[in-house]
Design a protein around this motif. Structure first.
Motif, PDB file in Angstrom:
ATOM      1  N   GLU A  59      48.016  -6.175  61.437  1.00  0.00           N
ATOM      2  CA  GLU A  59      49.501  -5.592  60.999  1.00  0.00           C
ATOM      3  C   GLU A  59      49.278  -3.861  60.776  1.00  0.00           C
ATOM      4  OE1 GLU A  59      52.578  -6.307  60.964  1.00  0.00           O
ATOM      5  OE2 GLU A  59      52.308  -8.322  61.470  1.00  0.00           O
ATOM      6  N   GLN A  60      47.808  -3.639  60.320  1.00  0.00           N
ATOM      7  CA  GLN A  60      47.272  -2.362  60.083  1.00  0.00           C
ATOM      8  C   GLN A  60      47.192  -1.486  61.399  1.00  0.00           C
ATOM      9  OE1 GLN A  60      44.157  -2.729  57.526  1.00  0.00           O
ATOM     10  NE2 GLN A  60      44.553  -0.642  56.358  1.00  0.00           N
ATOM     11  N   GLY A  61      46.789  -2.375  62.152  1.00  0.00           N
ATOM     12  CA  GLY A  61      46.611  -1.641  63.741  1.00  0.00           C
ATOM     13  C   GLY A  61      47.714  -1.941  64.737  1.00  0.00           C
ATOM     14  N   ARG A  62      48.580  -2.501  64.266  1.00  0.00           N
ATOM     15  CA  ARG A  62      49.849  -2.649  65.126  1.00  0.00           C
ATOM     16  C   ARG A  62      50.782  -1.577  65.413  1.00  0.00           C
ATOM     17  NH1 ARG A  62      54.510  -7.520  64.242  1.00  0.00           N
ATOM     18  NH2 ARG A  62      55.898  -6.897  65.779  1.00  0.00           N
ATOM     19  N   PRO A  63      50.751  -0.489  64.424  1.00  0.00           N
ATOM     20  CA  PRO A  63      51.470   0.658  65.067  1.00  0.00           C
ATOM     21  C   PRO A  63      50.947   1.446  65.898  1.00  0.00           C
ATOM     22  CG  PRO A  63      51.416   0.428  62.593  1.00  0.00           C
ATOM     23  CD  PRO A  63      50.420  -0.804  62.886  1.00  0.00           C
ATOM     24  N   MET A  64      49.548   1.513  66.105  1.00  0.00           N
ATOM     25  CA  MET A  64      48.709   2.208  67.043  1.00  0.00           C
ATOM     26  C   MET A  64      48.986   1.475  68.257  1.00  0.00           C
ATOM     27  SD  MET A  64      45.180   3.629  67.031  1.00  0.00           S
ATOM     28  CE  MET A  64      45.559   4.532  65.711  1.00  0.00           C
ATOM     29  N   ILE A  65      48.559   0.275  68.137  1.00  0.00           N
ATOM     30  CA  ILE A  65      49.003  -0.761  69.456  1.00  0.00           C
ATOM     31  C   ILE A  65      50.448  -0.195  70.183  1.00  0.00           C
ATOM     32  CG2 ILE A  65      49.295  -2.881  70.530  1.00  0.00           C
ATOM     33  CD1 ILE A  65      47.247  -3.915  68.272  1.00  0.00           C
ATOM     34  N   THR A 197      42.247  10.118  57.853  1.00  0.00           N
ATOM     35  CA  THR A 197      43.598  10.268  58.331  1.00  0.00           C
ATOM     36  C   THR A 197      44.588   9.319  57.617  1.00  0.00           C
ATOM     37  OG1 THR A 197      42.850   8.206  59.813  1.00  0.00           O
ATOM     38  CG2 THR A 197      42.970  10.613  60.432  1.00  0.00           C
ATOM     39  N   GLY A 198      44.089   8.342  56.530  1.00  0.00           N
ATOM     40  CA  GLY A 198      45.121   7.715  55.754  1.00  0.00           C
ATOM     41  C   GLY A 198      45.010   6.254  56.302  1.00  0.00           C
ATOM     42  N   ASP A 199      45.888   5.472  55.919  1.00  0.00           N
ATOM     43  CA  ASP A 199      46.092   4.222  56.211  1.00  0.00           C
ATOM     44  C   ASP A 199      47.221   3.771  57.139  1.00  0.00           C
ATOM     45  OD1 ASP A 199      45.991   1.411  56.089  1.00  0.00           O
ATOM     46  OD2 ASP A 199      46.148   1.297  53.784  1.00  0.00           O
ATOM     47  N   THR A 200      47.061   3.146  58.250  1.00  0.00           N
ATOM     48  CA  THR A 200      48.278   2.873  59.119  1.00  0.00           C
ATOM     49  C   THR A 200      49.176   1.783  58.643  1.00  0.00           C
ATOM     50  OG1 THR A 200      46.650   1.479  60.331  1.00  0.00           O
ATOM     51  CG2 THR A 200      46.875   3.724  60.931  1.00  0.00           C
ATOM     52  N   ARG A 201      48.615   1.141  57.466  1.00  0.00           N
ATOM     53  CA  ARG A 201      49.679   0.239  56.782  1.00  0.00           C
ATOM     54  C   ARG A 201      50.888   0.789  56.394  1.00  0.00           C
ATOM     55  NH1 ARG A 201      46.475  -3.247  52.872  1.00  0.00           N
ATOM     56  NH2 ARG A 201      45.411  -0.996  52.507  1.00  0.00           N
ATOM     57  N   ASN A 396      55.387   9.341  51.403  1.00  0.00           N
ATOM     58  CA  ASN A 396      54.368  10.441  51.264  1.00  0.00           C
ATOM     59  C   ASN A 396      53.198  10.158  52.291  1.00  0.00           C
ATOM     60  OD1 ASN A 396      56.164  11.754  49.894  1.00  0.00           O
ATOM     61  ND2 ASN A 396      55.192  11.462  48.153  1.00  0.00           N
ATOM     62  N   ASN A 397      53.069   8.745  52.419  1.00  0.00           N
ATOM     63  CA  ASN A 397      51.496   8.395  53.015  1.00  0.00           C
ATOM     64  C   ASN A 397      51.863   7.968  54.589  1.00  0.00           C
ATOM     65  OD1 ASN A 397      49.406   8.592  51.165  1.00  0.00           O
ATOM     66  ND2 ASN A 397      50.886   7.617  49.947  1.00  0.00           N
ATOM     67  N   VAL A 398      53.096   8.005  55.141  1.00  0.00           N
ATOM     68  CA  VAL A 398      53.288   7.984  56.422  1.00  0.00           C
ATOM     69  C   VAL A 398      52.763   8.675  57.519  1.00  0.00           C
ATOM     70  CG1 VAL A 398      55.069   7.450  58.244  1.00  0.00           C
ATOM     71  CG2 VAL A 398      55.452   6.291  56.019  1.00  0.00           C
ATOM     72  N   GLY A 399      52.338   8.251  58.556  1.00  0.00           N
ATOM     73  CA  GLY A 399      51.722   9.456  59.258  1.00  0.00           C
ATOM     74  C   GLY A 399      50.279   8.983  60.072  1.00  0.00           C
ATOM     75  N   ALA A 400      49.538   8.288  59.261  1.00  0.00           N
ATOM     76  CA  ALA A 400      48.343   8.124  59.866  1.00  0.00           C
ATOM     77  C   ALA A 400      48.048   7.626  61.230  1.00  0.00           C
ATOM     78  CB  ALA A 400      47.552   6.755  58.892  1.00  0.00           C
ATOM     79  N   THR A 401      48.885   7.006  61.810  1.00  0.00           N
ATOM     80  CA  THR A 401      48.823   6.634  63.347  1.00  0.00           C
ATOM     81  C   THR A 401      48.639   7.752  64.139  1.00  0.00           C
ATOM     82  OG1 THR A 401      49.860   4.372  62.828  1.00  0.00           O
ATOM     83  CG2 THR A 401      49.904   5.233  64.937  1.00  0.00           C
ATOM     84  N   ASP A 402      49.994   8.737  64.043  1.00  0.00           N
ATOM     85  CA  ASP A 402      49.897   9.880  64.826  1.00  0.00           C
ATOM     86  C   ASP A 402      48.626  10.598  64.486  1.00  0.00           C
ATOM     87  OD1 ASP A 402      52.279   9.200  65.659  1.00  0.00           O
ATOM     88  OD2 ASP A 402      53.549  10.465  64.222  1.00  0.00           O
ATOM     89  N   LYS A 403      48.250  10.581  63.444  1.00  0.00           N
ATOM     90  CA  LYS A 403      47.078  11.657  63.095  1.00  0.00           C
ATOM     91  C   LYS A 403      45.827  11.088  64.068  1.00  0.00           C
ATOM     92  CE  LYS A 403      48.082  12.857  58.188  1.00  0.00           C
ATOM     93  NZ  LYS A 403      47.650  12.666  56.843  1.00  0.00           N
ATOM     94  N   VAL A 404      45.474   9.664  64.005  1.00  0.00           N
ATOM     95  CA  VAL A 404      44.444   9.169  64.597  1.00  0.00           C
ATOM     96  C   VAL A 404      44.792   9.509  66.248  1.00  0.00           C
ATOM     97  CG1 VAL A 404      43.278   7.106  65.493  1.00  0.00           C
ATOM     98  CG2 VAL A 404      43.918   7.690  63.075  1.00  0.00           C
ATOM     99  N   LEU A 405      45.994   9.199  66.724  1.00  0.00           N
ATOM    100  CA  LEU A 405      46.204   9.499  68.260  1.00  0.00           C
ATOM    101  C   LEU A 405      46.083  10.791  68.763  1.00  0.00           C
ATOM    102  CD1 LEU A 405      49.240   6.944  68.873  1.00  0.00           C
ATOM    103  CD2 LEU A 405      46.979   6.555  69.692  1.00  0.00           C
ATOM    104  N   ASN A 406      46.352  11.738  67.794  1.00  0.00           N
ATOM    105  CA  ASN A 406      46.468  12.980  68.038  1.00  0.00           C
ATOM    106  C   ASN A 406      44.761  13.571  68.308  1.00  0.00           C
ATOM    107  OD1 ASN A 406      49.262  13.280  68.116  1.00  0.00           O
ATOM    108  ND2 ASN A 406      49.221  14.403  65.967  1.00  0.00           N
ATOM    109  N   GLU A 407      43.981  12.741  67.963  1.00  0.00           N
ATOM    110  CA  GLU A 407      42.427  13.128  68.023  1.00  0.00           C
ATOM    111  C   GLU A 407      41.750  12.203  69.017  1.00  0.00           C
ATOM    112  OE1 GLU A 407      39.791  13.615  64.745  1.00  0.00           O
ATOM    113  OE2 GLU A 407      41.039  14.654  63.504  1.00  0.00           O
TER     114      GLU A 407
END
Length: 410
Positions: A59-65, A197-201, A396-407
């Protein structure tokens, strides 16, 4: 020595598998992995390999998938699990092209797996550190990353005898960690290819909230046509230790409704819950609209609904804190409700942060639970303030997925 330990672990799993369901499922699943890969891997496609230990990490990785599938359709997704509790629940997940168990981390199995998959990139989630896989990926110059990782001084890597294990961390091309504390700890040991980058959860629970199902029976149950100060407590993933605390309180407070979704829904546990209740209750599977008018407790006896049910509550209680550790607090917090849980939460950064902002409360025993519930029921402003703090914390903690993908270079 590491490989010997892995071999020994595999031997123990084989030894106990005739008597242990989870071990048997793991062994059978790993036995099928190579045939799944041979039949399903497209040799002309580029694969990004995601590995999750279990359901929570998935579930933590699902947004990135799911973002990669939309933004980069030129890649296919291989998803592997180590635990049956992840694979058996998500083996038909449509977001991945191939799903299988990860074979044990022995040199022979690792080379066979990587030969069959030949991934363009590998992404491990949170706590997954498999030395032989990491070394083989590095040897083949296949980029490998870890996302939503969190590190603490007591982990094996940072002990006086942990240098061989710490070498695993040098195999990652980059480590994407949840917090500054993890980055600084790694820096102390010379590991600097790290980004906070924070937590993708947080992204996942926000997605779940946006897609939450309406459940008419639950909506009917919590309805309050007579008005007044009715409060609904949602108890999610509860264990007997939790139920022994919260149900007696519920029995004594007629202005309160309870929805309880136990972690285990086998017949004996459901009957145990019903034996504790002194007020009218009904199981969700047996409920009809006409049955709900005089019921004060709804027992959720099916899986897959809890993340949507939290939307109907005023207060959430998360189970597991009197056992091995609390379950997912963010699933409830995203709906802007106070989140209560037991004392075993210290390994969960999000729970500690929820407490710090005033949206979460750890309760050491029945007396502490009673005191906090009395406070929230008596002071509507305090209830609403802690709920607002909880919801803002997630937002306030949403957005980790985009931070990783941008890198990442995709």
């Amino acid at each position: 020595m590491y490989s010997i330990l892995i071999h020994f672990y595999g031997f123990i799993i084989a030894l106990i598998s005739p008597f242990h369901k989870k071990a048997r499922m793991m062994r059978l699943g790993q036995w099928k992995t190579n045939s799944i890969l041979r039949s399903k891997i497209d040799r002309d496609a580029k694969y990004i390999w995601f590995h999750a230990s279990s359901l929570g990490e998935f579930e933590q990785g699902r947004p990135m998938i799911e973002k990669i599938k939309v933004l980069h359709p030129e890649y296919k997704i291989l998803l592997t699990f180590f635990s049956p509790s992840g694979y058996e629940v998500r083996k038909n997940y449509k977001g991945a092209d191939v799903i299988c168990y990860l074979p044990f981390d022995t040199p022979y199995r690792v080379k066979k797996f990587v030969n069959l998959v030949n991934p363009a990139m590998a992404i491990f989630i949170k706590y997954e550190f498999w030395g032989n896989y990491l070394r083989e990926l590095k040897r083949r110059n296949i980029p490998v990353y870890i996302i939503s990782a969190i590190f603490r001084p007591e982990q094996l890597f940072f002990q006086w005898y942990g240098k061989p294990y710490r070498r695993m961390l040098n195999c990652f091309n980059h480590l994407y960690v949840q917090d500054e504390r993890s980055r600084k700890l790694l820096e102390e040991y010379g590991i600097t290819n790290v980004t906070v980058t924070g937590d993708t959860r947080f992204d996942r629970v926000q997605d779940v909230r946006n897609q939450a199902r309406e459940i008419p029976l639950v909506e009917k149950f919590v309805a309050n046509p007579a008005g007044g100060d009715q409060v609904t407590l949602i108890a999610g993933s509860s264990w007997p230790q939790d139920e022994e605390i919260l149900i007696p309180y519920f029995n004594e407070h007629p202005g309160m409704k309870l929805i309880i979704a136990p972690h285990e829904i086998h017949r004996e546990h459901l009957m145990y819950i019903e034996s504790l209740l002194k007020r009218p209750s009904i199981r969700l599977s047996e409920a009809h609209e006409d049955d709900l008018t005089d019921k004060q407790c709804l027992i959720v006896d099916s899986f897959g609904l809890l993340s949507s049910i939290y939307r109907y509550g005023d207060i959430a209680y998360i189970g597991g804190g009197f056992g091995a550790g609390i379950h997912n607090t963010l699933e409830a917090a995203v709906y802007g409700v106070p989140v209560l849980f037991g004392p075993r939460y210290h390994k969960f950064k999000e729970a500690k942060d929820l407490i710090a902002v005033g949206g979460g409360f750890s309760l050491s025993d029945a007396k502490a639970f009673r005191a906090k519930m009395d406070e929230l029921l008596a002071n509507r402003e305090a209830l609403e303030a802690s709920g607002k703090a909880s919801g803002s914390f997630v937002k306030n903690n949403v957005g980790a997925t985009d931070k990783v993908l941008n890198e990442l270079t995709l």
